[in-house]
Structures are given as C-alpha cells and as structure tokens.
Design a protein around this motif. Structure first.
Motif, short mmCIF file in Angstrom:
data_model
loop_
_atom_site.label_atom_id
_atom_site.label_comp_id
_atom_site.label_asym_id
_atom_site.label_seq_id
_atom_site.Cartn_x
_atom_site.Cartn_y
_atom_site.Cartn_z
N PHE A 1 -10.42 0.81 7.41
CA PHE A 1 -9.98 -0.28 6.55
C PHE A 1 -10.11 0.06 5.07
O PHE A 1 -9.42 -0.53 4.23
N GLY A 2 -10.98 0.98 4.73
CA GLY A 2 -11.06 1.44 3.34
C GLY A 2 -9.77 2.12 2.93
O GLY A 2 -9.24 1.88 1.83
N VAL A 3 -9.22 2.95 3.80
CA VAL A 3 -7.94 3.61 3.55
C VAL A 3 -6.80 2.59 3.51
O VAL A 3 -5.90 2.66 2.68
N VAL A 4 -6.84 1.63 4.44
CA VAL A 4 -5.80 0.59 4.47
C VAL A 4 -5.78 -0.18 3.16
O VAL A 4 -4.72 -0.41 2.57
N MET A 5 -6.94 -0.60 2.69
CA MET A 5 -6.99 -1.40 1.46
C MET A 5 -6.68 -0.56 0.23
O MET A 5 -6.16 -1.08 -0.77
N MET A 6 -6.96 0.73 0.28
CA MET A 6 -6.54 1.62 -0.81
C MET A 6 -5.02 1.68 -0.87
O MET A 6 -4.41 1.60 -1.96
N ALA A 7 -4.36 1.79 0.29
CA ALA A 7 -2.90 1.79 0.34
C ALA A 7 -2.34 0.46 -0.13
O ALA A 7 -1.34 0.42 -0.85
N VAL A 8 -2.96 -0.63 0.27
CA VAL A 8 -2.51 -1.96 -0.17
C VAL A 8 -2.62 -2.09 -1.68
O VAL A 8 -1.72 -2.63 -2.35
N THR A 9 -3.71 -1.59 -2.25
CA THR A 9 -3.90 -1.67 -3.71
C THR A 9 -2.84 -0.86 -4.44
O THR A 9 -2.24 -1.34 -5.42
N LEU A 10 -2.60 0.36 -4.00
CA LEU A 10 -1.57 1.20 -4.63
C LEU A 10 -0.19 0.57 -4.49
O LEU A 10 0.64 0.66 -5.41
N CYS A 11 0.06 -0.08 -3.37
CA CYS A 11 1.36 -0.72 -3.14
C CYS A 11 1.53 -1.95 -4.01
O CYS A 11 2.65 -2.28 -4.43
#
Length: 278
Positions: free
Chosen positions: A244-254
């Motif tokens: 979920f850390g990677v998921v939220m990093m992707a969400v933030t960049l998006c």
C-alpha cells in the motif's frame, strides 16, 4: 432599543460564525483524502493499515519500489502527451461548435443541441461495448486516433462554450463585419481573447478529465507502452500481496499534476463558472 441592537449584533455574528464553522468542516472533509494519500506515500503498509496520520521515513523506499516495478516514466509521458493534446483539440472543436450554435442561431441548431443534451443522460458504460465493436471494425484499436476520437467533442463542453458565447456582444460582430473581417477573423481576433476565462476553465476541466481517464484508455489501448498514470495506479493494486505504500505513492504522483493545474488556473476557472467575461 439598545438591547434589541445588541441581540441583532450577536445574532448576526453567531450566524456568520456558524457559516464559517460549516465551511471549515466541509473544506477539511474535501481536502482530507488528498492529505491522507500524500502522507501515506511516506509510510509502509503496516503504518497505513494502522491508520497513521503523520509521515514516516519510507518515502524513498516506496518511490524506489514503484520505479522498479512500474513504468512510471512512460506512464507520465503518455499521460502528459494525451492530456495536453486532448485538451487542445477539445478547446478547438468545442469552442467553434459552441460559438456556431449561438452566433448562427436557428431552430434546427436548437434541435441538434437538444439531442446533444439528451446524449449527456446516457452513461458511458452503456455505449462502451458498441463503441469498442465500432472501433474494432474501423481498425482503430491500439491507435491514438481511437484514443482521442470519442473525447475531443463532448456535449457539456459545447454547451459550456455556447453559454459563454451568449455574453459575446452581437454589435461587435456586426461592426467587425462592416470593417471587413471575415467570420474566422472575428472568431480568432475577437471571440477567443474575450473568452480567455472560459478557455481557462474549459482547459482545467478537460485536462483533469483526460488525465484521470481510465476506462476507455484501458479498453482501447492494450499494449504496455501505452500505459497512463491511472492505469499504472490500477496495476499497483494487483497481486496476492499489495504494497500500500507503493500504491499511495502512485496515487500521489497521479494526483499532483491536476492539483497544480487547478491552482494555477483557479482564478480564471472561478470567473468563467461565475459567468464573467473579460
């Protein structure tokens, strides 16, 4: 008398205070998901699932894992390229259409506009399969033409520009025609500069919609080189074990590009939505 004035004074200020409290609460509720997504990019899975609301020290680790597992650079380039091109094409097509519907007004155009408004009531999912079959027969799958074609003209944007064109002074058009300007020159030299806030608002909405588009790009583009940021976010949320850390990093960049675009154009967006013409 003074007592009545005192009551009115406190009543007025209490009402204003209640309004401010309500606006603060609503603003917090609106901003909280973005804050939580940004903070979660600094945390690992255990901290996110534990409800940690403060940043930790896993930002670099999450970013490194995202880069190693997903095509972030390719997704960013695709998203920026498609969003900018779609925004430019939508502004061109919809502004001309809206201008034409209002300036060259007749009852037949009203009928066409009514049909377009009715089309807004049909959900996109309802026409997804017929559109896919049509584009498949036209050999437009995995092509940029197929990617852009359904989105460069929308009933909402045409209506948006048409409503703005109603504020365009008709006397100015007649004077320009007398001075020898043709219809294209009137549109480019007079309409476009006067409708700058409208174009800014339309660009903001179109860019955000294009950037966040997921369903149609996922259907029409099936190659790994055509991945966009929303598709990348979806790809991080697959598998038996989800980081979920990677998921939220992707969400933030998006999320960051749309946030930046909105804040840069928020004044023009507000003016256009309010109906002002400068």
């Amino acid at each position: 008398m003074k007592r009545m004035k005192g009551k009115d004074y406190w009543k007025k200020h209490l009402s204003r205070g209640a309004i401010y409290v309500f606006l603060i609460v609503v603003s917090f509720i609106s901003v909280f998901p973005l804050y939580w997504a940004f903070i979660s990019a600094f945390n690992n899975t255990a901290e996110i699932l534990g409800g940690r609301m403060l940043p930790s020290t896993h930002f670099v680790e999450n970013f490194k894992n995202l880069i190693e597992t997903q095509q972030v650079g390719r997704a960013m380039i695709n998203s920026f390229a498609t969003s900018i091109l779609q925004t430019l094409m939508t502004l061109l097509v919809c502004s001309i259409a809206g201008y034409g519907f209002e300036i060259y007004h007749d009852k037949y155009k009203d009928i066409v506009m009514t049909i377009l408004m009715l089309a807004m009531m049909v959900p996109f999912v309802a026409i997804l399969v017929p559109m896919f079959q049509m584009f498949s027969k036209m050999k437009l799958l995995n092509t940029w033409v197929g990617f852009f074609l359904p989105n460069i003209s929308t009933p909402f944007m045409i209506m948006f520009f048409r409503n703005s064109a109603r504020n365009f002074p008709k006397d100015t058009i007649e004077a320009a025609r007398i001075d020898g300007l043709n219809e294209l020159q009137i549109f480019v030299r007079m309409f476009v500069p006067m409708m700058r806030p409208t174009y800014a608002a339309a660009a903001t909405m179109t860019f955000m919609n294009a950037w966040n588009a997921y369903l149609w790009p996922k259907v029409i583009m099936s190659t790994s080189d055509s991945v966009t940021m929303p598709m990348l976010v979806s790809n991080t949320n697959t598998g038996y074990v989800i980081d979920f850390g990677v998921v939220m990093m992707a969400v933030t960049l998006c999320s960051l590009p749309t946030v930046v675009v909105f804040f840069l154009l928020q004044k023009q967006f507000t003016n256009a939505v309010a109906g002002s013409v400068k």
